[in-house]
Enzyme design. Structure first.
Site, PDB file in Angstrom:
ATOM      1  N   TYR A   1       0.816  -1.221   0.000  1.00 45.13           N
ATOM      2  CA  TYR A   1       0.000   0.000   0.000  1.00 45.13           C
ATOM      3  C   TYR A   1       0.843   1.262   0.000  1.00 45.13           C
ATOM      4  O   TYR A   1       0.367   2.329  -0.366  1.00 45.13           O
ATOM      5  CB  TYR A   1      -0.959   0.001   1.203  1.00 45.13           C
ATOM      6  CG  TYR A   1      -1.879  -1.172   1.101  1.00 45.13           C
ATOM      7  CD1 TYR A   1      -2.902  -1.178   0.144  1.00 45.13           C
ATOM      8  CD2 TYR A   1      -1.685  -2.318   1.856  1.00 45.13           C
ATOM      9  CE1 TYR A   1      -3.711  -2.279  -0.029  1.00 45.13           C
ATOM     10  CE2 TYR A   1      -2.493  -3.431   1.688  1.00 45.13           C
ATOM     11  CZ  TYR A   1      -3.506  -3.403   0.742  1.00 45.13           C
ATOM     12  OH  TYR A   1      -4.301  -4.500   0.557  1.00 45.13           O
TER      13      TYR A   1
ATOM     14  N   ASP B   1       2.621   2.760  -4.106  1.00 47.17           N
ATOM     15  CA  ASP B   1       2.085   3.755  -5.046  1.00 47.17           C
ATOM     16  C   ASP B   1       2.052   5.146  -4.430  1.00 47.17           C
ATOM     17  O   ASP B   1       2.110   6.145  -5.131  1.00 47.17           O
ATOM     18  CB  ASP B   1       0.690   3.353  -5.552  1.00 47.17           C
ATOM     19  CG  ASP B   1      -0.366   3.364  -4.468  1.00 47.17           C
ATOM     20  OD1 ASP B   1      -1.099   4.356  -4.354  1.00 47.17           O
ATOM     21  OD2 ASP B   1      -0.458   2.371  -3.719  1.00 47.17           O
ATOM     22  N   GLN B   2       1.995   5.226  -3.086  1.00 47.30           N
ATOM     23  CA  GLN B   2       1.930   6.541  -2.436  1.00 47.30           C
ATOM     24  C   GLN B   2       3.274   7.274  -2.492  1.00 47.30           C
ATOM     25  O   GLN B   2       3.338   8.476  -2.251  1.00 47.30           O
ATOM     26  CB  GLN B   2       1.492   6.390  -0.978  1.00 47.30           C
ATOM     27  CG  GLN B   2       0.070   5.854  -0.842  1.00 47.30           C
ATOM     28  CD  GLN B   2      -0.367   5.766   0.614  1.00 47.30           C
ATOM     29  OE1 GLN B   2      -0.424   6.776   1.311  1.00 47.30           O
ATOM     30  NE2 GLN B   2      -0.664   4.567   1.079  1.00 47.30           N
TER      31      GLN B   2
ATOM     32  N   HIS C   1      -1.931  -0.182  -8.893  1.00 43.97           N
ATOM     33  CA  HIS C   1      -1.921   1.227  -8.473  1.00 43.97           C
ATOM     34  C   HIS C   1      -0.550   1.856  -8.721  1.00 43.97           C
ATOM     35  O   HIS C   1      -0.451   3.004  -9.159  1.00 43.97           O
ATOM     36  CB  HIS C   1      -2.258   1.354  -6.979  1.00 43.97           C
ATOM     37  CG  HIS C   1      -3.718   1.507  -6.696  1.00 43.97           C
ATOM     38  ND1 HIS C   1      -4.535   0.442  -6.418  1.00 43.97           N
ATOM     39  CD2 HIS C   1      -4.512   2.606  -6.641  1.00 43.97           C
ATOM     40  CE1 HIS C   1      -5.766   0.880  -6.209  1.00 43.97           C
ATOM     41  NE2 HIS C   1      -5.783   2.183  -6.342  1.00 43.97           N
TER      42      HIS C   1
END
EC number: 6.5.1.4
Length: 366
Positions: free
Chosen positions: A294, A297-298, A320
């Site tokens: 998670y 992609d951030q 993502h």
């Protein structure tokens, strides 16, 4: 300020709200007019949802830009950015839309404002299909700050599906440039900790059961570490509505952070919620990466903007992440290389290095 207009197809790859977040943030930063078509074209309810709309309106207000076509259900928007400004900015999804996704779109922009910013974000803090606010504070924050900035995130009220009603205040100061990061050494897991929460009418026993089930699940695979998951009853004045969930974090000797999390739903027993989070954490520890699925992609937008070469080691590259890379290359002209890790210990694992030559974005105001 306007350059040539960037045309984005909102239906490709991940095909959802993420394309809007990445493309509007980069458009705002680089001063490039933008048109996004076929927004969420393949989704069961195509077009803009309330949370996407509040994100777009926030970006517009951040830079006194012009936004056309921005209404619920719209599948095409055009956006013309102006100068990014600091100060107080407010966004309210008016639903359980995620405040963390509002942070994702606004944060890179206000780093390049002329003065400090305060973002007042309202919506869901612990919502489905988005990072929980605890993830943002406990995992995203310490890692993203390696790019050379710090931010403060004050959780005023927690809000859950379906009502929302949560509020966080994010404070940050602008930077001249972002530093590149190099996260390629995993180290070994030294700590596992977390929180299992209940809010509203849900009994405290649910929090204890989620925590206990998660600990049992982790112990099957990791026997030599104390697993410290605190059950928490959210104070009545700091939570709106009813909810339950859990986040578990593993920290390594090199400062890497991985998480597994899950939210309760009506009719799903507490044990199942705890086990789901534990299994997600264990899956993220099995590959040789330095970030979980998670966080990947951030980090892409920050890598694209940084002044120099960034490298992160990941497990399988998510859709993502592939999407964020695609638009960072198309809009910001950053250069990414994704290749299989050549380290001996990663040979049997699905481990990759994502490398980026950042564009060295410079804050014109500092």
């Amino acid at each position: 300020m306007a350059g040539p207009r960037v045309e984005v197809d909102g239906s490709i790859m991940e095909g959802g709200g993420q394309i809007l977040r990445v493309s509007t943030a980069l458009s705002c930063l680089l001063g490039l007019p933008l048109r996004v078509q076929k927004i969420r074209a393949g989704r069961s309810t195509p077009g803009l949802r309330p949370q996407h709309l509040s994100g777009l309106e926030m970006i517009r207000d951040l830079c006194d830009g012009q936004l056309e076509g921005a209404e619920i259900g719209s599948t095409e928007i055009t956006f013309t950015p102006e100068k990014i400004k600091g100060g107080i900015h407010t966004a309210d999804t008016k639903t359980a839309g995620s405040v963390c996704l509002l942070m994702q779109v606004s944060m890179p922009c206000v780093l390049f404002a002329a003065s400090p910013s305060e973002l007042h974000l309202k919506g869901g803090t612990n919502a489905e299909m988005a990072p929980q606010i605890d993830y943002t504070v406990m995992v995203f924050k310490p890692i993203v700050e390696k790019f050379g900035f710090i931010f403060n995130c004050d959780i005023k009220t927690r809000g859950y599906y379906p009502k929302g009603g949560g509020e966080v205040i994010v404070r940050m100061s602008p930077v001249k440039q972002l530093n590149p990061i190099n996260l390629t050494e995993r180290g070994c897991v030294t700590k596992i900790y977390g929180r299992a929460f209940v809010a509203g009418v849900l009994p405290f026993k649910v929090a204890k059961d989620m925590a206990a089930a998660a600990v049992r699940c982790i112990r099957k695979e990791i026997r030599d570490l104390y697993v410290n998951i605190q059950p928490v009853q959210e104070p009545k004045d700091q939570a709106f509505g009813n909810g339950n969930g859990i986040i578990i974090i593993a920290e390594t000797s090199t400062g890497c952070l991985f998480a597994g999390s899950s939210l309760g739903k009506r009719g799903v027993n507490a044990d199942k919620v705890g086990i789901e989070a534990a299994e997600m954490l264990l899956a993220n520890l099995r590959h040789g990466g330095t970030v979980d699925e998670y966080l990947q992609d951030q980090l892409i937008v920050f890598m694209a903007l940084a002044n120099g070469v960034s490298r992160i080691k990941t497990g399988p590259v998510t859709l993502h992440t592939q999407t964020a890379i695609h638009f960072a290359e198309q809009i910001a002209k950053a250069k990414f290389i994704v290749k299989k890790s050549e380290d001996e210990e990663d040979a049997a694992k699905d481990t990759y290095i994502i490398e980026c030559q950042g564009i060295g974005m410079t804050n014109p105001n500092l």
